[in-house]
Scaffold this active site. Structure first.
Site, PDB file in Angstrom:
ATOM      1  N   HIS A  82       0.856  -1.201   0.000  1.00 26.70           N
ATOM      2  CA  HIS A  82       0.000   0.000   0.000  1.00 26.70           C
ATOM      3  C   HIS A  82       0.887   1.245   0.000  1.00 26.70           C
ATOM      4  O   HIS A  82       0.679   2.168  -0.793  1.00 26.70           O
ATOM      5  CB  HIS A  82      -0.924  -0.012   1.207  1.00 26.70           C
ATOM      6  N   ASP A 111       7.861  22.438 -25.399  1.00 23.07           N
ATOM      7  CA  ASP A 111       7.792  21.069 -24.854  1.00 23.07           C
ATOM      8  C   ASP A 111       8.814  20.983 -23.728  1.00 23.07           C
ATOM      9  O   ASP A 111       9.455  21.984 -23.382  1.00 23.07           O
ATOM     10  CB  ASP A 111       8.110  20.031 -25.959  1.00 23.07           C
ATOM     11  N   TRP A 147       7.459  -0.496   4.037  1.00 26.19           N
ATOM     12  CA  TRP A 147       8.029   0.193   2.867  1.00 26.19           C
ATOM     13  C   TRP A 147       9.433   0.696   3.138  1.00 26.19           C
ATOM     14  O   TRP A 147      10.197   0.962   2.211  1.00 26.19           O
ATOM     15  CB  TRP A 147       7.125   1.347   2.432  1.00 26.19           C
ATOM     16  N   SER A 173      13.659   6.507 -13.023  1.00 24.99           N
ATOM     17  CA  SER A 173      12.586   7.283 -13.649  1.00 24.99           C
ATOM     18  C   SER A 173      12.455   8.655 -12.992  1.00 24.99           C
ATOM     19  O   SER A 173      12.360   9.678 -13.675  1.00 24.99           O
ATOM     20  CB  SER A 173      11.267   6.503 -13.522  1.00 24.99           C
ATOM     21  N   SER A 174      12.465   8.665 -11.656  1.00 23.87           N
ATOM     22  CA  SER A 174      12.308   9.937 -10.938  1.00 23.87           C
ATOM     23  C   SER A 174      13.463  10.884 -11.226  1.00 23.87           C
ATOM     24  O   SER A 174      13.265  12.088 -11.412  1.00 23.87           O
ATOM     25  CB  SER A 174      12.244   9.699  -9.423  1.00 23.87           C
ATOM     26  N   HIS A 257      13.179  11.525   4.584  1.00 13.77           N
ATOM     27  CA  HIS A 257      12.529  12.757   4.992  1.00 13.77           C
ATOM     28  C   HIS A 257      12.402  13.766   3.854  1.00 13.77           C
ATOM     29  O   HIS A 257      11.318  14.300   3.636  1.00 13.77           O
ATOM     30  CB  HIS A 257      13.128  13.392   6.243  1.00 13.77           C
ATOM     31  N   GLU A 259      12.034  12.950   0.946  1.00 18.32           N
ATOM     32  CA  GLU A 259      10.978  12.339   0.130  1.00 18.32           C
ATOM     33  C   GLU A 259       9.593  12.835   0.567  1.00 18.32           C
ATOM     34  O   GLU A 259       8.709  13.061  -0.256  1.00 18.32           O
ATOM     35  CB  GLU A 259      11.067  10.809   0.254  1.00 18.32           C
ATOM     36  N   TYR A 261       8.927  15.717   1.654  1.00 16.48           N
ATOM     37  CA  TYR A 261       8.753  17.061   1.090  1.00 16.48           C
ATOM     38  C   TYR A 261       8.625  17.016  -0.428  1.00 16.48           C
ATOM     39  O   TYR A 261       7.983  17.887  -1.016  1.00 16.48           O
ATOM     40  CB  TYR A 261       9.880  17.980   1.558  1.00 16.48           C
ATOM     41  N   SER A 272      -1.068  27.175  -4.193  1.00 24.76           N
ATOM     42  CA  SER A 272      -0.698  28.582  -4.410  1.00 24.76           C
ATOM     43  C   SER A 272      -1.168  29.098  -5.767  1.00 24.76           C
ATOM     44  O   SER A 272      -1.162  30.312  -5.999  1.00 24.76           O
ATOM     45  CB  SER A 272       0.827  28.760  -4.300  1.00 24.76           C
ATOM     46  N   HIS A 306      14.774  12.319  13.237  1.00 23.91           N
ATOM     47  CA  HIS A 306      13.568  12.359  14.074  1.00 23.91           C
ATOM     48  C   HIS A 306      12.681  11.131  13.818  1.00 23.91           C
ATOM     49  O   HIS A 306      11.752  10.890  14.566  1.00 23.91           O
ATOM     50  CB  HIS A 306      12.792  13.677  13.902  1.00 23.91           C
ATOM     51  N   HIS A 307      12.991  10.374  12.767  1.00 26.24           N
ATOM     52  CA  HIS A 307      12.281   9.103  12.550  1.00 26.24           C
ATOM     53  C   HIS A 307      12.885   7.994  13.403  1.00 26.24           C
ATOM     54  O   HIS A 307      12.387   6.874  13.391  1.00 26.24           O
ATOM     55  CB  HIS A 307      12.370   8.695  11.078  1.00 26.24           C
ATOM     56  N   THR A 332       6.759  26.730   7.118  1.00 28.85           N
ATOM     57  CA  THR A 332       5.432  26.164   6.834  1.00 28.85           C
ATOM     58  C   THR A 332       4.350  27.111   7.327  1.00 28.85           C
ATOM     59  O   THR A 332       3.326  27.318   6.661  1.00 28.85           O
ATOM     60  CB  THR A 332       5.276  24.782   7.486  1.00 28.85           C
ATOM     61  N   LYS A 335       3.767  29.865   4.958  1.00 27.45           N
ATOM     62  CA  LYS A 335       2.938  29.490   3.813  1.00 27.45           C
ATOM     63  C   LYS A 335       1.458  29.480   4.187  1.00 27.45           C
ATOM     64  O   LYS A 335       0.618  30.011   3.459  1.00 27.45           O
ATOM     65  CB  LYS A 335       3.360  28.118   3.272  1.00 27.45           C
ATOM     66  N   ARG A 454       1.248   0.183  15.105  1.00 32.06           N
ATOM     67  CA  ARG A 454       0.935   0.089  13.680  1.00 32.06           C
ATOM     68  C   ARG A 454       1.413  -1.248  13.130  1.00 32.06           C
ATOM     69  O   ARG A 454       2.155  -1.977  13.787  1.00 32.06           O
ATOM     70  CB  ARG A 454       1.567   1.256  12.921  1.00 32.06           C
TER      71      ARG A 454
END
Lengths: 541, 52
Positions: A82, A111, A147, A173-174, A257, A259, A261, A272, A306-307, A332, A335, A454
Site C-alpha cells: 500500500h 515542450d 516500505w 525514472s524519478s 525525509h 521524500e 517534502y 498557491s 527524528h524518525h 510552513t 505558507k 501500527r
C-alpha cells in the site's frame, strides 16, 4: 549539425499537425509533454485505486479485533505494498504528470527540454510496478517488512531482489524526470519569463526536482547495499559481520525525509495557484512563498533522525534533530499564513478546486501540528510506531498531497479536455471525501495515544470501537473516489459544456492564453510576455 | 499574445538557428551535469559505507 538541422525540418513538418493517428505511435512512442503528462496521470490514478484496494483489505481486517479475513503475512504485504504503491506509484507520478502538462505551458516552452528521455522516464514506471506487484504471486509472497525495508527483517524471503529492482527503476525514472524538469525550467522559458515571474507551482517543482536528484541516489545506494548483503556476502547492515542495521535507518531516512517534502512541495505550488484564482487576488507574499519552499527543502536534509528517536541516539543528536524539526514549522507557518491572507478580503467563490484547496490548508495544518508533537523527542517515545504516526502522515499525504492533486485535476481538467466537469458531482465528491477522510483518520490519533501499534493485523479489544469507526470511514472514503473517477470520465468523454480558454474568471498565467483543450503543440512560437497577464508579473526585484 | 520574437522550431535565419542550437546545448549540458551529480551521490553513498 546536419543531423540537428534535419530534426528541425521534421519538427517543422509535424508542427501544424495534430497527434499521430496510430494509437501505439501516439501513446507508446510519444515525446509530447501533454500526452506523456496524460500517461502519468492515468497511471497514477490506476495505482491510486490499486493501492486503495490494499488499504481496503487493511481496514477490513482491522474492522474487528481478532483475525478476520487474511493471514498475518498477507496483511503485512498489504501494508508494505500500500505504501510503496501510493508513494512511488500514485503521488509522485501524479505530480510528475502535472509537471509535464503544466510547466511548459506555464513558462511558454514548446515542450520539455528532453522529450525522448521524458518518454523513457514514464515507461520505466509500469515495468517497475509490474515487477513489484508480481511478487504477490510468487512462492514466498511479496515484500512484507514495511516500505522502509529495514534489515534484517526485509532480507527474509526472496522478494527483496524484485523489490530492489523495482525501486531502482522507479528511482531512475524519478531522477530522469527531475533532470528534465530542471533543464526545462532553466533553459526553455520564453523570453521575459524571469525566474521571479514564474508561477509558484513551477518554483515548487524546480526545488522539488533538486531534492529528487539529491536523495533518490541515496535510496538507490541503500537498497543496493541491502541486495549485496543478501546475495553477495557483504555486511553493511549485518551486526554479526561488523555492520550496523541502524546505519541503514540513517541512510534510508536521509532519503526518506526529503521524500516527504518531495510529496508535499508541489502540493504547496498547486494550492498557491488555485487560491489566488478563486480569491481573485494575487498571492500574498510571492517571494516569501518561494523562499519558504526553499527553506523547507533545505531543512529537510537535517532532520532525518527524528524518525529514529527510539533507536538510542546520543542525547545531543536527539536535541539537535528535535529543534531542527520544530524549525520547519516556521516556513510552513509562513505558507499557511500567506494562503489565509490571500483569501482574506478576496472576492471568493467555492468551486470544487477551491474547496479541496481550503480543505488542504486546514487539514494539512492538523497534520503539521501532530508532526510537531512527534518532533518532541521525549514524547516520541510514547508515540513511536503507534497509530498516532499513521494518523499524522495520512493527514499530510492524503488530505495534503492527494487533496492537492485532486484539486489540480479539477482546476486544469477544463484546459486538458476542453470540457467543464459537472460541478454538482464535484462538490458531492468533495463533501463525501472531506467528511469520510476525517472519520477514517481522526480516530487513529486516539488509537495511537492509547498505545495501539501500527502494522498489526490484530489488536486489543480496548481499541475496537475507534477501529470500527476508522474502517467505516475508510470504506466510505474509498467509495467516494469512485465519484471522482466518474466525474473525470464524464468530463473528458461526455460533457457537453465547453470550457473557454480562460476556464476560471480569476485565473492568470500563460496556460490560460492557449485554447481549451490545449492544442497538441503550443508555444512553438515563444509568446511575448505581458506582465499584466502573469500572476506575478510585477514582483519587485 | 502570440506575436513572435523567436521561433525555435522554424528557425530560418542564421541568428535564430544559432539561438536554438545554443538552447539545446544548454539543456543537454544541464542534463549531463545533473546526471553526473546523481551518479556521484549514488556512488558516494555506498563508498563511504565501506569504511564502516
Amino acid at each position: 549539425m546536419a543531423h540537428a538541422a534535419h530534426d528541425q525540418h521534421d519538427h517543422h513538418d509535424h508542427e501544424h499537425h495534430g497527434p499521430p493517428k496510430n494509437f501505439i505511435e501516439r501513446w507508446v512512442f510519444s515525446t509530447n509533454h501533454k500526452d506523456i503528462g496524460t500517461l502519468y496521470l492515468v497511471f497514477a490514478l490506476t495505482m491510486f485505486f490499486i493501492g486503495g484496494s490494499f488499504a481496503m483489505v487493511i481496514r477490513a481486517e482491522l474492522f474487528k479485533p481478532g483475525l478476520q479475513l487474511v493471514q498475518p503475512y498477507f496483511f503485512n504485504e498489504m501494508t508494505t505494498l500500500h505504501a510503496l504503491v501510493m508513494i512511488f506509484g500514485a503521488i509522485m507520478p501524479a505530480f510528475v504528470g502535472l509537471a509535464n502538462w503544466m510547466i511548459p505551458l506555464m513558462v511558454g516552452a514548446p515542450d520539455m527540454a528532453l522529450p525522448r528521455m521524458n518518454n523513457l522516464s514514464f515507461w520505466l514506471m509500469p515495468f517497475a510496478f509490474c515487477v513489484l506487484l508480481s511478487t504477490l504471486f510468487m512462492p514466498g509472497g511479496g515484500p512484507a517488512g514495511g516500505w522502509t525495508m529495514y534489515p534484517p527483517l526485509s532480507l527474509q524471503g526472496e522478494s527483496i531482489a524484485y523489490t530492489v529492482f523495482a525501486v531502482h527503476l522507479m528511482g531512475i525514472s524519478s531522477i530522469m524526470g527531475a533532470i528534465n524538469i530542471i533543464a526545462t525550467i532553466l533553459n526553455m522559458r520564453a523570453p521575459g519569463m524571469d525566474l521571479l515571474k514564474m508561477p509558484v507551482f513551477v518554483w515548487s517543482w524546480l526545488i522539488t526536482a533538486f531534492l529528487l536528484i539529491a536523495v533518490m541516489p541515496v535510496l538507490a545506494g541503500a537498497v543496493t547495499m541491502l541486495l549485496t548483503d543478501k546475495y553477495f556476502g557483504t555486511n553493511f547492515f549485518n551486526a554479526a559481520g561488523g555492520g550496523d542495521p541502524v546505519l541503514y535507518q540513517h541512510i534510508f531516512w536521509f532519503f526518506g525525509h526529503p521524500e516527504v517534502y518531495i510529496m508535499i512541495l508541489p502540493a504547496f505550488g498547486i494550492v498557491s495557484e488555485i487560491i489566488p484564482t478563486f480569491a481573485r487576488k494575487p498571492i500574498f507574499g510571492y517571494k516569501a512563498m518561494v523562499f519558504a519552499i526553499a527553506s523547507i527543502a533545505f531543512l529537510s536534509f537535517i532532520v532525518w533522525a527524528h524518525h529514529m528517536f527510539a533507536v538510542g541516539l546520543p542525547m545531543g543528536a536527539e536535541i539537535f534533530f528535535m529543534y531542527a524539526t520544530m524549525l520547519i514549522a516556521v516556513p510552513t507557518g509562513v505558507k499557511v499564513f500567506n494562503w489565509v491572507t490571500t483569501m482574506w478580503g478576496g472576492s471568493m467563490t467555492f468551486e470544487t478546486p477551491m474547496l479541496f484547496s481550503i480543505a488542504f490548508v486546514i487539514l494539512f495544518t492538523i497534520g503539521g501540528f501532530s508532526g510537531l508533537m512527534l518532533a518532541l523527542a521525549p514524547a516520541d517515545f510514547q508515540y513511536h510506531d503507534t497509530y498516532f504516526v499513521v494518523a499524522h502522515f495520512h493527514y499530510v499525504l492524503v488530505t495534503g498531497a492527494a487533496f492537492a492533486i485532486i484539486a489540480a485535476a479539477y482546476y486544469w481538467l477544463p484546459k486538458w479536455s476542453g470540457n467543464m466537469y459537472n460541478e454538482t458531482w464535484g462538490k458531492i465528491h468533495f463533501w463525501s471525501s472531506v467528511i469520510s477522510v476525517n472519520v477514517l483518520f481522526f480516530p487513529q490519533h486516539f488509537l495511537g495515544l492509547a498505545g495501539m501499534p501500527r502494522r498489526i493485523p490484530d489488536y486489543n479489544v480496548a481499541f475496537a470501537n475507534f477501529n470500527m469507526i476508522s474502517s467505516i470511514g475508510g470504506f466510505w472514503f474509498g467509495a467516494s473516489q469512485l465519484i471522482f473517477l466518474g466525474v473525470v470520465i464524464h468530463a473528458v468523454f461526455f460533457s457537453k459544456k465547453k470550457s473557454p480558454d480562460r476556464s476560471w474568471e480569476g485565473a492568470k498565467g500563460l496556460e490560460w492564453t492557449v485554447p481549451s483543450p490545449a492544442p497538441f503543440h503550443t508555444f512553438a512560437v515563444p509568446p511575448v510576455i505581458n506582465d499584466d497577464e502573469l500572476a506575478h508579473g510585477h514582483v519587485d526585484h | 499574445m502570440a506575436t513572435s520574437t523567436i521561433d525555435p522550431l522554424n528557425a530560418h535565419t542564421a541568428h535564430q538557428e544559432a539561438e536554438v542550437q545554443a538552447r539545446r546545448k544548454r539543456a543537454r549540458r544541464t542534463a549531463w551535469i545533473l546526471g553526473g551529480v546523481a551518479l556521484a551521490v549514488f556512488l558516494l553513498s555506498i563508498l563511504q559505507m565501506l569504511n564502516v
